[in-house]
Design an enzyme around this catalytic site. Sequence first.
Site, mmCIF file in Angstrom:
data_model
loop_
_atom_site.group_PDB
_atom_site.id
_atom_site.type_symbol
_atom_site.label_atom_id
_atom_site.label_comp_id
_atom_site.label_asym_id
_atom_site.label_seq_id
_atom_site.Cartn_x
_atom_site.Cartn_y
_atom_site.Cartn_z
ATOM 1 N N GLY A 102 5.050 0.821 -4.165
ATOM 2 C CA GLY A 102 6.025 1.558 -4.971
ATOM 3 C C GLY A 102 6.621 2.715 -4.204
ATOM 4 N N ARG A 103 5.889 3.181 -3.223
ATOM 5 C CA ARG A 103 6.450 4.271 -2.414
ATOM 6 C C ARG A 103 6.007 4.160 -0.959
ATOM 7 N NH1 ARG A 103 3.204 9.646 -3.805
ATOM 8 N NH2 ARG A 103 1.224 8.728 -4.358
ATOM 9 N N GLY A 135 9.105 6.851 -6.042
ATOM 10 C CA GLY A 135 8.970 6.381 -4.662
ATOM 11 C C GLY A 135 8.745 7.491 -3.649
ATOM 12 N N ARG A 192 1.891 5.909 8.261
ATOM 13 C CA ARG A 192 0.539 5.366 8.422
ATOM 14 C C ARG A 192 0.579 4.151 9.345
ATOM 15 N NH1 ARG A 192 -1.732 4.765 2.316
ATOM 16 N NH2 ARG A 192 -0.306 3.016 2.119
ATOM 17 N N ARG A 199 -4.228 -5.806 0.771
ATOM 18 C CA ARG A 199 -5.297 -5.338 -0.127
ATOM 19 C C ARG A 199 -5.841 -6.496 -0.951
ATOM 20 N NH1 ARG A 199 -2.724 -0.253 -1.226
ATOM 21 N NH2 ARG A 199 -1.383 0.055 0.580
ATOM 22 N N ASP A 268 -6.275 -2.581 -5.896
ATOM 23 C CA ASP A 268 -5.065 -2.450 -5.065
ATOM 24 C C ASP A 268 -5.275 -1.415 -3.967
ATOM 25 O OD1 ASP A 268 -5.060 -0.905 -7.611
ATOM 26 O OD2 ASP A 268 -3.391 0.147 -6.676
ATOM 27 N N ASN A 269 -6.381 -0.683 -4.028
ATOM 28 C CA ASN A 269 -6.669 0.309 -2.984
ATOM 29 C C ASN A 269 -7.837 -0.135 -2.097
ATOM 30 O OD1 ASN A 269 -4.612 1.977 -3.880
ATOM 31 N ND2 ASN A 269 -5.947 3.141 -5.237
ATOM 32 N N ASP A 278 -5.273 4.407 1.257
ATOM 33 C CA ASP A 278 -4.671 5.102 0.114
ATOM 34 C C ASP A 278 -5.464 6.340 -0.279
ATOM 35 O OD1 ASP A 278 -2.686 3.278 0.171
ATOM 36 O OD2 ASP A 278 -2.850 2.632 -1.902
#
Length: 525
Positions: A102-103, A135, A192, A199, A268-269, A278
Site C-alpha cells: 500500500g505504500r 501511501g 529498503r 511474505r 503479511d509481515n 516491516d
Amino acid sequence: MKLQVNDTFLKELPADPIKENTRRQVSEACYSFVEPTKTEAPEIVHFSPEVAGFLGITEEDARSEEFLKVFTGNQNIENTSPYAMCYGGHQFGHWAGQLGDGRAINLGEIVHNDKQWAIQLKGAGATPYSRTADGLAVLRSSVREYLCSEAMYHLGVPTTRALSLSLSGDQVMRDVLYNGNPAYEKGAIVCRVSPSFLRFGSYEILSARKDYKTLKTLVDYTIKNFYSDFELNKEGYVQFFKAVSLKTLDMIIHWQRVGFVHGVMNTDNMSILGLTIDYGPYGWLEGYSKSWTPNTTDAEHKRYQFGQQGNIALWNLLKLANALYPLIEDAEPLEEILGDYKKLYAGKYLGMMKAKLGLELDDENDLKLIQDLETVLRKTETDMTIFFRNLSNVSKSLVVPGNDELSFLAEVKDAFYKPDELKGEVLFFWKDWMTRYIKRLEKETNSDTERKHVMDTINPKYVLRNYMAQVAIDAADKGDYSIVEELFNLLKKPYDEQSEAEKWFVKRPEWARTKVGCSILSCSS
Ligand code: AMP
Ligand code: MG
C-alpha cells in the site's frame, strides 16, 4: 551511477494488466506497475555506505543528484519499471483479504557481485493496494525502520536492510494515538533492500482466491530463486515449507535473544526468507517481561507480546501450510513439520538461553535454572540488556553471603530499576538463584575470562532502546541528524565496548517510561 538490472520478479511472474493507479482488487497477478509519486523538495537524510556497496553504488554516487532522484522516487532506474506487490494476510488472527504494497514501491532488482537485491521505497505514494490510506510514511517511523533494520543486521538477526532515509519535502497528516488529534508531520521515504520482499501473505492471497495456477508459478519462482536445493514437485514443496519454518524459527530465537518485540506479526509481515520485515510499532525489552508489547493497537489482547512470538510464528506457519496445501494435497508432512517446530523451538530456546548464561556443558537442571531466572528477573523490574551483558563479569569464585548484604549483586546492580525492592522475598530469590548459578559455573571448564569473551558475543551491549530512537527522531524533526548518525555508527558494533558511548548503556530514563514513541507506539506511521 550504474545499476545492473536483473528483473526476475517481473519476468517470471504474472503482472496485473491494468496500468492505472486506481485502488482495486488485483487477481491472477503478483504485482501491479505503479509510478512513485513525485516529490517537490526531497532531501537525503542518511545513507548506508555498506548497503550502497552491495548495489555497486560508491559513496560519491550516493551524494549525487541522480541518487537523490532515484531513491526518493523521482527518477526510475533504467531498464526496469516500478511495481507494487499483491499479497493478503491474517491480521491479529483474522483473514483480512487483499492487502499488498500500500505504500511500498519496488524500483527493481539489481545484481552486483553475483548477489541479487530487490530495492523498495517505503512511503513513495499510493498504489492500487493503498485501500483507504495515503501511501506515505512519516519521519518518525522511517527513522525507526532505517536505524533498526541496520542495527538488527549487526546484532546478527536476519533482516531486510536499509539503503537510505530521505525527507520527501511534503507534509503528511497523522493521528499518532488514533484519539482524534491529527497533525501534520514531515513525510519521509526509506529505501529498503532485500533479496526478496515476498511474505506468507503473498501465497495466502492466491490460495484464498483458489488461483492455484498463479500460486504454483509463485512457489516455483521462490524455490528456483531462493530455495534452489529443492525440486519443483510435491516433495520439493514440502521441503520448501520445512526450510521456511526453520528459517522463521531461527529468526524468532534471535529476537528472543536480543529482546526484540516485532509488534505486528501478521502473516503479511512474515518474510518467506525468514527475515525481520516491516518495522512498525516494534520495541525492545527494557524490564524483562514476557507479556510486554509496544503496540497500543494490541494492548488489550497482547497477541504479539514478547513471550508469545515463538507460538505466533507457528500459527503463521500453519496459515502458510494451508496456503501451500493445494499444491501438495497431503496434510501429513506439513503437520509433521509444524509438530517438529514445537520440539525444535524448545531445544533451540534452551540452547540460546544457556549461551546467554555462558553455559556450554549439559546439565539436567539447566532448564529449571533458566526458568527460575526468568521468574526472578520479573520480581523487580530488571533491564534485560544490562543484566545479561554484565552477568559475564560475575566470577565463579563469587560468594553469596548468608546475610542481607547486596554486594553479591554488584556486577548486575545497574540493571535494577528499583534497587529498593531488593529485599525480603525478592532478595531471597536472587540469593538462591545466584548461588545455583555460581555452582553451575563451577562445572564449566573454561575460565571466567574465556566465558566472558564468549558471552559478550551473544549478549549485546547496545540495542536501539525505544527512547534512543525517539531522541534521534526529536532532533531529526528539527533538522538535526547528528543523533541518527551517532546511533547508526554505534549500532554497527553492538557487542563491542565503546568507551565514548557509555551514555547509551543505561536504563531507560524515567521520562521515557510513559512518553509516546518510547513506551507506547501505535500502528500510525
Ligand atoms: P502493516 O501491518 O503496517 O505492515 O500494514 C498493513 C497493510 O497496510 C499493508 O498492506 C500496508 O501496505 C498498508 N499500509 C500501511 N500504512 C499505509 C499507508 N500509509 N498507505 C497505504 N497503505 C498502508
Ligand atoms: Mg506490512
